[in-house]
Design an enzyme around this catalytic site. Structure first.
Site, PDB file in Angstrom:
ATOM      1  N   LYS A 241      40.681  53.570  39.429  1.00  0.00           N
ATOM      2  CA  LYS A 241      42.060  53.061  39.377  1.00  0.00           C
ATOM      3  C   LYS A 241      42.143  51.865  38.423  1.00  0.00           C
ATOM      4  O   LYS A 241      43.038  51.776  37.587  1.00  0.00           O
ATOM      5  CB  LYS A 241      42.497  52.659  40.797  1.00  0.00           C
ATOM      6  CG  LYS A 241      43.942  52.212  40.901  1.00  0.00           C
ATOM      7  CD  LYS A 241      44.470  52.396  42.318  1.00  0.00           C
ATOM      8  CE  LYS A 241      44.180  51.228  43.225  1.00  0.00           C
ATOM      9  NZ  LYS A 241      45.219  50.183  43.167  1.00  0.00           N
TER      10      LYS A 241
ATOM     11  N   ARG B 137      44.272  49.676  33.154  1.00  0.00           N
ATOM     12  CA  ARG B 137      44.053  48.860  31.956  1.00  0.00           C
ATOM     13  C   ARG B 137      44.044  49.726  30.699  1.00  0.00           C
ATOM     14  O   ARG B 137      44.508  49.301  29.638  1.00  0.00           O
ATOM     15  CB  ARG B 137      42.745  48.075  32.104  1.00  0.00           C
ATOM     16  CG  ARG B 137      42.838  46.949  33.136  1.00  0.00           C
ATOM     17  CD  ARG B 137      41.442  46.559  33.665  1.00  0.00           C
ATOM     18  NE  ARG B 137      41.476  45.442  34.602  1.00  0.00           N
ATOM     19  CZ  ARG B 137      41.862  45.537  35.880  1.00  0.00           C
ATOM     20  NH1 ARG B 137      42.291  46.700  36.366  1.00  0.00           N
ATOM     21  NH2 ARG B 137      41.822  44.478  36.669  1.00  0.00           N
TER      22      ARG B 137
ATOM     23  N   GLY C  41      50.586  46.465  42.501  1.00  0.00           N
ATOM     24  CA  GLY C  41      50.458  45.051  42.165  1.00  0.00           C
ATOM     25  C   GLY C  41      49.874  44.844  40.782  1.00  0.00           C
ATOM     26  O   GLY C  41      50.277  43.935  40.047  1.00  0.00           O
TER      27      GLY C  41
ATOM     28  N   ARG D  54      54.317  40.032  47.461  1.00  0.00           N
ATOM     29  CA  ARG D  54      53.078  39.576  46.822  1.00  0.00           C
ATOM     30  C   ARG D  54      53.315  38.302  46.013  1.00  0.00           C
ATOM     31  O   ARG D  54      54.309  38.191  45.307  1.00  0.00           O
ATOM     32  CB  ARG D  54      52.530  40.655  45.880  1.00  0.00           C
ATOM     33  CG  ARG D  54      52.215  41.973  46.536  1.00  0.00           C
ATOM     34  CD  ARG D  54      50.750  42.077  46.911  1.00  0.00           C
ATOM     35  NE  ARG D  54      50.437  43.460  47.204  1.00  0.00           N
ATOM     36  CZ  ARG D  54      49.613  44.221  46.502  1.00  0.00           C
ATOM     37  NH1 ARG D  54      48.985  43.731  45.453  1.00  0.00           N
ATOM     38  NH2 ARG D  54      49.378  45.462  46.849  1.00  0.00           N
TER      39      ARG D  54
ATOM     40  N   GLN E  51      44.137  39.417  39.089  1.00  0.00           N
ATOM     41  CA  GLN E  51      45.116  40.138  38.259  1.00  0.00           C
ATOM     42  C   GLN E  51      45.928  39.184  37.384  1.00  0.00           C
ATOM     43  O   GLN E  51      46.373  39.562  36.295  1.00  0.00           O
ATOM     44  CB  GLN E  51      46.054  40.966  39.141  1.00  0.00           C
ATOM     45  CG  GLN E  51      45.368  42.150  39.799  1.00  0.00           C
ATOM     46  CD  GLN E  51      46.224  42.814  40.861  1.00  0.00           C
ATOM     47  OE1 GLN E  51      47.308  42.330  41.197  1.00  0.00           O
ATOM     48  NE2 GLN E  51      45.749  43.912  41.406  1.00  0.00           N
TER      49      GLN E  51
ATOM     50  N   ASP F 217      38.290  45.045  48.227  1.00  0.00           N
ATOM     51  CA  ASP F 217      38.697  46.410  48.576  1.00  0.00           C
ATOM     52  C   ASP F 217      37.678  47.134  49.459  1.00  0.00           C
ATOM     53  O   ASP F 217      37.985  48.188  50.023  1.00  0.00           O
ATOM     54  CB  ASP F 217      38.954  47.232  47.309  1.00  0.00           C
ATOM     55  CG  ASP F 217      40.266  46.838  46.636  1.00  0.00           C
ATOM     56  OD1 ASP F 217      41.093  46.171  47.294  1.00  0.00           O
ATOM     57  OD2 ASP F 217      40.466  47.178  45.460  1.00  0.00           O
TER      58      ASP F 217
END
Length: 429
Positions: free
Chosen positions: A22, A27, A93, A122, A170, A311
């Site tokens: 992912k 990217r 996000g 967020r 991020q 994660d």
């Protein structure tokens, strides 16, 4: 809302392919949209989040053709345009944060980015503050640091930007992808320790492929100015975050499974799942491009620092339930800022199955009980919880009912089919 019915499974067997990464897919498609020319993204993740990035890039001017038959995305990029509508990025996000910065480079006017209920909670303020330091006007429509975000077209001015490193990596990825458009070199200075560093390594890796030069410094990064993204053909590797559920299943259940498309030299932080299960006692075999598991293994509890691997928390929590002794997850305050508060959700839901689990401000303490019982579980629309709880259900006595199965489309759309192909006793209702 779909329900996932999971029953105790005695044996898993077969060869499966880990879904594409992912992080790399996001990217790659955004980088390709910024490159003047045609790029091919081969073996992309066809998940909802990555398709949100496709949608956002199209709204900002990229021409993207999705070829399901060849399993590739053809991206013609290089010319940003002012979007003709609000950009709705769903539940992603990553898309929101990267495209907030990129949207500032449209030729005129404003871009507005929003998303679902979870996305609109967020935190975005640290990124908005950083953009302000670069003369970019971007603000929350509610003035509370959350989406919807309104971004004004503008030139970048300034050669230093300061930002915290401990809320979301991020934000730093977003700045790294924007700053090659600056006319001068820019230093990104981190004002607090960097969490989730491997995600920054992924960003640096893929930007390097697009011809973008960034150096590490003592307290951050130096992004060289006036750079251009170059079009590339890029093959997306397998995703260790998603594969962690397959690995956990193989380790906990009598099994003989091979997971392909997992590269031993990957820069993904979640490759740590390999060392975690090994340290717990699972003698799994790691080859150049695959992992072989012949379970089940007797596991022992360990302490895991999740600063760089947020994660993996749900997967580790489930493994800890079946391990001998205590498993402690720590350094995970930022895990509360994901699709939901994952620390609380793991504690509340796994307790329903009989787990001995205690929530701490920055993590979880799990005392292995070896046996869980089936229960009805809420997953708070979080794809990682759906998959982790499914693995718990395969090992638990009786039947486990998991709400919100459709959330897996975000990162592992064919999760149920892959698990069934291995012999998992699960069905969607």
């Amino acid at each position: 809302m779909y329900l996932l019915i999971v029953k105790k499974t005695d044996r898993l067997e077969g060869i499966v392919k880990a879904p594409p990464s992912k992080s790399y897919t996001h990217r790659a498609v955004i980088g390709a949209s910024l490159a003047d020319g045609v790029s091919r993204i081969i073996n992309p993740l066809w998940g909802a989040d990555c398709l949100s990035s496709v949608h956002g890039c199209r709204m900002l001017g990229a021409n993207i053709e999705l070829d399901k038959e060849k399993d590739e995305w053809i991206v013609k990029g290089g010319e940003l345009k002012t979007p003709d509508n609000i950009i709705d990025i769903g539940n992603s996000g990553t898309t929101l944060r990267i495209l907030t910065s990129i949207a500032s480079q449209i030729p005129k006017g404003y871009a507005i980015l929003t998303g679902d209920d979870s996305i609109r909670k967020r935190p975005m303020q640290p990124l908005l503050d950083a953009l302000k330091q670069l003369n970019i006007e971007a603000f929350s429509s509610k003035l509370d640091g959350t989406a919807p975000i309104i971004v004004k077209s503008g030139k970048i001015y300034g050669n230093v930007v300061k930002i915290r490193g401990d809320i979301s990596s991020q934000f730093i990825t977003s700045l790294m992808m924007l700053l090659p458009f600056n006319k001068e070199d820019t230093e990104i200075i981190l004002t607090s320790p960097l969490k989730s560093k491997p995600y920054i390594d992924i960003t640096l890796d893929i930007l390097n492929k697009f011809g973008i030069k960034i150096d590490k410094t003592d307290n951050g990064f130096l992004v060289y100015g006036n750079q251009k993204y170059k079009p590339i053909d890029y093959i997306v590797e397998g995703d260790y975050s998603s594969a962690s559920y397959l690995i956990a299943a193989g380790v906990l259940i009598n099994s003989n499974i091979t997971i392909e498309n997992l590269f031993a030299n990957s820069k993904q932080g979640d490759k740590a799942i390999i060392n975690i299960v090994k340290e717990m006692g699972a003698d799994i075999k790691v080859k150049k491009d695959k992992v072989i598991i012949e379970g089940e293994y007797s596991l022992k509890g360990i302490d895991v620092d999740v600063k760089d691997i947020p994660d993996l928390v749900p997967t580790i929590a489930v493994l800890g339930c079946f391990a001998e002794g205590k498993t402690e997850i720590y350094n995970g305050e930022h895990v509360r800022l994901k699709e939901c508060d994952r620390l609380r959700a793991c504690a509340v839901e796994l307790k329903k199955m009989g787990a001995d689990i205690e929530e701490k401000p920055d993590g979880l303490i799990i005392r292995g009980v070896k046996k869980l019982k089936g229960a009805k579980l809420n997953t708070y629309h979080d794809h990682r919880l759906v998959m982790a709880f499914t693995i718990a259900g395969l090992k638990a006595e009786g039947e486990t009912i998991i709400e919100g199965e459709e959330a897996v489309k975000i990162s592992f759309p064919n999760f149920v089919d892959v698990m069934k192909s291995l012999g998992a006793n699960i069905e969607v209702k």
